[in-house]
Design a protein around this motif. Structure first.
Motif, PDB file in Angstrom:
ATOM      1  N   LYS A  39      -0.160 -19.530  34.490  1.00 48.62           N
ATOM      2  CA  LYS A  39       0.708 -18.674  35.467  1.00 48.62           C
ATOM      3  C   LYS A  39       1.243 -19.221  36.976  1.00 48.62           C
ATOM      4  CE  LYS A  39      -1.538 -14.657  33.718  1.00 48.62           C
ATOM      5  NZ  LYS A  39      -2.356 -13.269  34.260  1.00 48.62           N
ATOM      6  N   ARG A  40       0.126 -20.184  37.533  1.00 52.55           N
ATOM      7  CA  ARG A  40       0.735 -20.693  38.544  1.00 52.55           C
ATOM      8  C   ARG A  40       2.136 -21.619  38.644  1.00 52.55           C
ATOM      9  NH1 ARG A  40      -4.865 -20.786  39.336  1.00 52.55           N
ATOM     10  NH2 ARG A  40      -4.755 -23.152  38.502  1.00 52.55           N
ATOM     11  N   GLY A  43       5.023 -19.748  37.727  1.00 52.39           N
ATOM     12  CA  GLY A  43       5.672 -19.106  38.882  1.00 52.39           C
ATOM     13  C   GLY A  43       6.389 -20.523  39.795  1.00 52.39           C
ATOM     14  N   ARG A  47      10.322 -20.590  40.868  1.00 50.26           N
ATOM     15  CA  ARG A  47      10.875 -20.698  42.264  1.00 50.26           C
ATOM     16  C   ARG A  47      11.937 -21.931  42.101  1.00 50.26           C
ATOM     17  NH1 ARG A  47       5.693 -19.643  43.342  1.00 50.26           N
ATOM     18  NH2 ARG A  47       5.130 -21.725  43.546  1.00 50.26           N
TER      19      ARG A  47
END
Length: 100
Positions: A39-40, A43, A47
């Motif tokens: 998930k990190r 993300g 970005r």
């Protein structure tokens, strides 16, 4: 003797079940940790993609401003490009290595 074998077999199976439960619990913990990392990373990638799009838009805007500043996108330049394509004294491409 018959009861002893059964008890021993039951004890072996119980020990095996305990090992399998421990392995399952460890696998669940690892999966949770990897899911968090995934998930990190997802993300972070989103970005970076947004930043790349913003930078591309900025570069396009700057290129347009440069073209405006030096007059590249004027009608005169466009008409000159058409003239260059149809001019009569333009050399024709010949075979590679042939003198021109």
């Amino acid at each position: 003797m018959f009861g002893t074998r059964k008890r021993r077999r039951i004890a072996e199976l119980e020990a095996r079940v305990e090992r399998l439960v421990e392995q399952r619990d460890e696998a669940r913990e690892n999966a949770a940790a990897h899911l968090g990392a995934s998930k990190r990373t997802s993300g972070y990638n989103a970005r970076l993609t947004d930043e790349l799009s913003a930078q591309a838009r900025r570069a396009d805007q700057l290129q347009q401003r440069l073209d405006d500043a030096v007059g590249i996108n004027t009608p005169d330049v466009d008409s000159g490009a058409l003239w260059q394509q149809r001019r009569t004294d333009k050399p024709k491409p010949g075979p590679i290595g042939a003198p021109q």
